[in-house]
Design a protein around this motif. Structure first.
Motif, mmCIF file in Angstrom:
data_model
loop_
_atom_site.group_PDB
_atom_site.id
_atom_site.type_symbol
_atom_site.label_atom_id
_atom_site.label_comp_id
_atom_site.label_asym_id
_atom_site.label_seq_id
_atom_site.Cartn_x
_atom_site.Cartn_y
_atom_site.Cartn_z
ATOM 1 N N SER A 1 -57.388 24.153 28.150
ATOM 2 C CA SER A 1 -58.440 25.052 28.629
ATOM 3 C C SER A 1 -59.562 25.178 27.610
ATOM 4 O O SER A 1 -60.739 25.289 27.975
ATOM 5 C CB SER A 1 -57.858 26.428 28.954
ATOM 6 N N THR B 1 -62.623 34.941 33.335
ATOM 7 C CA THR B 1 -62.000 35.164 32.032
ATOM 8 C C THR B 1 -61.549 36.611 31.884
ATOM 9 O O THR B 1 -60.429 36.893 31.431
ATOM 10 C CB THR B 1 -62.987 34.821 30.901
ATOM 11 N N TRP C 1 -51.357 24.001 27.607
ATOM 12 C CA TRP C 1 -52.376 24.466 28.535
ATOM 13 C C TRP C 1 -53.499 25.242 27.868
ATOM 14 O O TRP C 1 -54.673 25.061 28.240
ATOM 15 C CB TRP C 1 -51.735 25.287 29.654
ATOM 16 N N ALA D 1 -57.295 32.035 26.076
ATOM 17 C CA ALA D 1 -56.563 30.880 25.554
ATOM 18 C C ALA D 1 -56.165 31.080 24.102
ATOM 19 O O ALA D 1 -55.038 30.777 23.697
ATOM 20 C CB ALA D 1 -57.409 29.614 25.695
ATOM 21 N N GLY E 1 -61.545 22.102 28.018
ATOM 22 C CA GLY E 1 -62.299 22.198 29.263
ATOM 23 C C GLY E 1 -63.503 23.116 29.151
ATOM 24 O O GLY E 1 -64.581 22.813 29.669
#
Length: 208
Positions: free
Chosen positions: A9, A201, A5, A130, A12
């Motif tokens: 991210s 964030t 994930w 991340a 993305g």
């Protein structure tokens, strides 16, 4: 999946940064149209991507360095407050360009412009949650600088590749088929989306 994930991210966010005209594709198209050259559009992509990547890399190097010497909870709090401060600045003053680059800009000037735009927008800060999740060295959440830096730089490379791919697709599509005039009826306020993304964030770091 806990390691998948964060990478997804990062990809993305690369796509999101690539779609944002402030990150470079609009300038590449304008430069190409001014010089009536498809080659100029393609050549512009390299310094745009490099400038963005250097900005993100420097941000993450600083983050990892401080994260290795601060207590994890305190570090996340400081990072979250910094990101939310950048988001608040965007709400109050907007994301105004900090540097002027004309249509005669060379590749070095374009790269510098990209670096300054990414830095002023806090592009690298969006990668912090991340990257931190990837850089955790043990169950206590401590960061080891020696092992975290390669991961952070790998994240920058993946993020930059995703951004470059999207910038290339959008820039060529606008240059070849849509044209700048078509954007007047299909414009999205990316400054607001960017501010929302920065705020999200910061909140993610606060609740981790």
């Amino acid at each position: 999946m806990t390691t998948v994930w964060p990478w997804l991210s990062i990809v993305g966010l690369g796509a999101f940064h690539g779609i944002n005209p402030a990150m470079g594709w609009l300038f590449a198209v304008a430069l190409g149209l001014h010089r009536q050259s498809r080659r100029t559009v393609w050549l512009s992509l390299a310094p745009i991507a490099v400038g963005h990547a250097i900005s993100a890399a420097l941000t993450l190097v600083v983050v990892v360095t401080f994260g290795a010497v601060l207590e994890p909870h305190h570090f996340r709090l400081v990072a979250a407050l910094l990101i939310l401060s950048v988001a608040a600045y965007g709400v109050l003053y907007g994301h105004r360009p900090r540097v002027r680059v004309g249509m005669r800009a060379g590749m070095a000037g374009l790269g510098l412009w990209s670096f300054l735009m990414a830095t002023s927008h806090g592009a690298g800060l969006m990668l912090v949650p991340a990257v931190l999740s990837l850089c955790v060295a043990d169950r206590a959440g401590d960061l080891a600088t020696a092992s975290s830096l390669p991961i952070a730089l790998a994240a920058v490379a993946v993020h930059g590749a995703a951004m470059l791919a999207v910038v290339a697709v959008v820039a060529i599509a606008v240059f070849e088929w849509l044209g700048l005039a078509a954007l007047r009826s299909a414009w999205i306020n990316f400054d607001r989306l960017w501010t929302v993304a920065l705020s999200a964030t910061g909140i993610v770091l606060l609740v981790q």
